[in-house]
Design an enzyme around this catalytic site. Structure first.
Site, PDB file in Angstrom:
ATOM      1  N   LYS A  82      -3.983   1.530  -3.395  1.00  0.00           N
ATOM      2  CA  LYS A  82      -2.823   2.416  -3.534  1.00  0.00           C
ATOM      3  C   LYS A  82      -2.035   2.026  -4.785  1.00  0.00           C
ATOM      4  O   LYS A  82      -1.822   0.835  -5.048  1.00  0.00           O
ATOM      5  CB  LYS A  82      -1.956   2.319  -2.272  1.00  0.00           C
ATOM      6  CG  LYS A  82      -0.833   3.345  -2.208  1.00  0.00           C
ATOM      7  CD  LYS A  82      -0.140   3.312  -0.837  1.00  0.00           C
ATOM      8  CE  LYS A  82       0.986   4.312  -0.736  1.00  0.00           C
ATOM      9  NZ  LYS A  82       1.657   4.300   0.588  1.00  0.00           N
ATOM     10  N   SER A 157       2.202   8.694   3.016  1.00  0.00           N
ATOM     11  CA  SER A 157       2.173   8.711   1.576  1.00  0.00           C
ATOM     12  C   SER A 157       0.865   8.182   0.979  1.00  0.00           C
ATOM     13  O   SER A 157       0.612   8.414  -0.200  1.00  0.00           O
ATOM     14  CB  SER A 157       3.332   7.887   1.031  1.00  0.00           C
ATOM     15  OG  SER A 157       3.185   6.518   1.387  1.00  0.00           O
ATOM     16  N   SER A 181       2.678   5.793   6.785  1.00  0.00           N
ATOM     17  CA  SER A 181       1.917   6.200   5.596  1.00  0.00           C
ATOM     18  C   SER A 181       0.479   5.748   5.541  1.00  0.00           C
ATOM     19  O   SER A 181      -0.270   6.214   4.679  1.00  0.00           O
ATOM     20  CB  SER A 181       2.634   5.722   4.337  1.00  0.00           C
ATOM     21  OG  SER A 181       3.650   6.622   4.040  1.00  0.00           O
TER      22      SER A 181
HETATM   23  N1  GLN Z   1       6.733   9.741   5.883  1.00  0.00           N
HETATM   24  C1  GLN Z   1       7.620   8.619   5.917  1.00  0.00           C
HETATM   25  C2  GLN Z   1       8.624   8.716   4.803  1.00  0.00           C
HETATM   26  O1  GLN Z   1       8.548   9.654   4.053  1.00  0.00           O
HETATM   27  C3  GLN Z   1       6.853   7.342   5.856  1.00  0.00           C
HETATM   28  C4  GLN Z   1       6.453   6.927   4.517  1.00  0.00           C
HETATM   29  C5  GLN Z   1       5.746   5.639   4.473  1.00  0.00           C
HETATM   30  O2  GLN Z   1       5.300   5.127   5.490  1.00  0.00           O
HETATM   31  N2  GLN Z   1       5.691   5.059   3.278  1.00  0.00           N
HETATM   32  O3  GLN Z   1       9.482   7.883   4.671  1.00  0.00           O
END
Ligand code: GLN
Length: 492
Positions: A82, A157, A181
């Site tokens: 990532k 994400s 994410s």
């Molecule tokens: N969807 C969640 C957010 O937008 C989680 C994101 C994540 O786990 N990095 O904060």
């Protein structure tokens, strides 16, 4: 087996081919790069490729194999990293314009571990800007498309990491999980995704979003690969002050233990209302499968789940507003070209460098932390966070593992939620409590819905119980027999 097929298999199959000298690590890596060349124009999984590094690593694996030396369990297995995790001398952008030209000056601790395990890193995987999002549509560079259906989001994400593994552009991947994410993209792309216990994996070298929630973890094609990759990346690190000082463990050792006597609690609030018909059907089916394996099924109520989205979006944005203060045009990355004075430089750099969602969160977080509202929002949210953790402690005094869907529905259409941040935030309802409580949680695929999109199951366990969690997942995986071969359209 043809190499085009080999790249779609889990690591055990690829390792066997390497050890039997049916294929070299360099050939395997090159085959993955041709797949990237063929499909990534459509998918958008990678922000950048790290070919020189990957081939150098693969060559080292081949040299060892030629000399008859042992190689680590995941040596030569292509990985997507990532793009919020540092790999020295290569770009790390967090999919943000503000870091577009940033080159990592050092390796993250997990990256060092990948290197010492001779794992070729294929490239830096696309993500929602600074890991803020659930669909990967918040990347400043390009969206990622779901390999199962190009009109759908891959989840976020870590959408690039998941899409890469699903499309045969990597065998395994690392993502980060602040509120889901890793698990959400794994669910939308038909993969296994594991968020470890908070502190299990070092955060050193991961670009911080919300430090009390962030954890790095694996996205893979099966449970065994998740366990193997966790073996590689976990362990105490003095460079991360929240790292747990735990003896290292072999996370594959309990795979295949019997489930007789294991207590599985389905979360009432997440298994009843608001689920799509197919998700609901698959959840019922998984409960029946567990029952027939000898597990005891219990209903568990976690009534505070209804506050979790509110709590998460206060805690996460508060921490983000503080973490992102460092991007000011002085120390890192982008700086505006047309500033009149120092103040102007700060303001314009941030205004031009950050995307909309990131700005929204910085504003929300700054507001929640401001002296007039701190007690009403941030302090309240922290108090509720403690109560949510208590609810989990209570649940784990009754059951070994908690079960729910990872998301109430399968992957949605690109563009369908991007104008409505609140509806996007709602996709996180099942995943964010694990981050608030610091417990390990994972997704495993159950099957396809009527639109042929993957349905995911979430399993959660008490802190440091990854072995148990992985075993419960492994046993179901055996029965479900989800077809991990990559969606056929990407084989063109
Ligand atoms: N969807 C969640 C957010 O937008 C989680 C994101 C994540 O786990 N990095 O904060």
């Amino acid at each position: 087996m043809e190499i085009r097929e080999l790249i779609t298999k889990p690591s055990s199959v690829q390792r066997k081919a390497l050890l039997n000298k049916e294929v070299s690590a360099v050939e395997l890596t090159e085959a993955v790069y041709s797949q990237v060349e063929n499909v990534d124009g459509q998918i958008g999984a990678y922000n950048s490729l790290t070919k020189e590094f990957a081939l150098e690593t693969a060559k080292k694996v081949d040299e060892k194999l030629q000399k008859g030396e042992d190689i680590p369990p995941l040596a030569g297995i292509p990985l997507a990293l990532k793009d919020n995790i540092n790999l020295k001398s290569y770009p790390t952008t967090a999919s943000s314009k503000i870091l577009e030209n940033f080159i990592s000056p050092y390796d993250a601790t997990v990256t060092k571990k990948l290197k010492s395990n001779l794992i070729p890193i294929i490239g830096k995987a696309n993500l929602d800007e600074f890991a803020m999002g659930s669909s990967n549509e918040n990347s400043a560079f390009k969206i990622v498309r779901n390999p199962w259906n190009l009109k759908k989001v891959p989840g976020g994400s870590s959408g690039g990491s998941a899409a890469a593994v699903a499309a045969g552009e990597a065998t395994i991947a690392l993502g980060s999980d602040t509120g889901g994410s890793i698990r959400l993209p794994a669910s939308y792309c038909g993969l296994v995704g594991l968020k470890p216990t908070y502190g299990r994996v070092s955060r050193y070298g991961l670009i911080a979003f919300a430090s009390s929630l962030d954890q790095i973890g694996p996205i893979t094609r099966n449970v065994e690969d998740a366990a193997l990759l966790l073996n590689v990346i976990s362990g105490y690190d003095e460079k991360d002050s929240t790292s747990l000082n735990q003896a290292s463990s072999d996370f594959t050792k309990d795979l295949n233990n019997t489930l007789k006597g294991t207590k599985i609690g389905y979360i009432k609030e997440l298994c009843s209302e608001g689920l799509s018909e197919d998700v609901s059907k698959y959840i019922q089916k998984s409960l029946e499968m567990y029952k027939s394996m000898g597990a005891e099924i219990v209903e568990i109520s976690l009534p505070l789940i209804k506050y979790s989205i509110a709590v998460y979006y206060i805690v996460a944005t508060a921490e983000a507003s503080s973490n992102l203060a460092r991007f000011d045009g002085v120390k890192y990355g982008y700086r505006t070209k047309n500033a009149e004075n120092l103040y102007d430089m700060y303001v314009k750099t941030r205004a031009e460098g950050f995307g909309e969602e990131v700005k929204r969160r910085i504003m929300l977080g700054t507001y929640a932390l401001s002296s007039g509202y701190y007690d009403a929002y941030y302090k309240k949210a922290q108090q509720l966070r403690r109560l949510i953790k208590n609810d989990f402690d209570n649940a784990f005094s009754k059951v070994d593992v908690l079960l729910s869907p990872t998301c109430p529905h399968t992957a949605f259409d690109i563009g369908s939620k991007v104008e409505d941040p609140l509806s996007m935030y709602l996709t996180d309802i099942a995943t964010i409590t694990a981050n608030l409580a610091g417990i390990p949680a994972m997704n495993i695929p159950l099957g396809l819905d009527k639109d042929k999109m993957p349905v995911g199951l979430q399993l959660q366990a008490n802190c440091l119980n990854e072995n148990k969690l992985l075993n419960v997942a492994f046993k179901l995986e055996e029965v479900v027999q989800f077809n991990y071969s990559i969606p056929s359209m990407t084989l063109v």
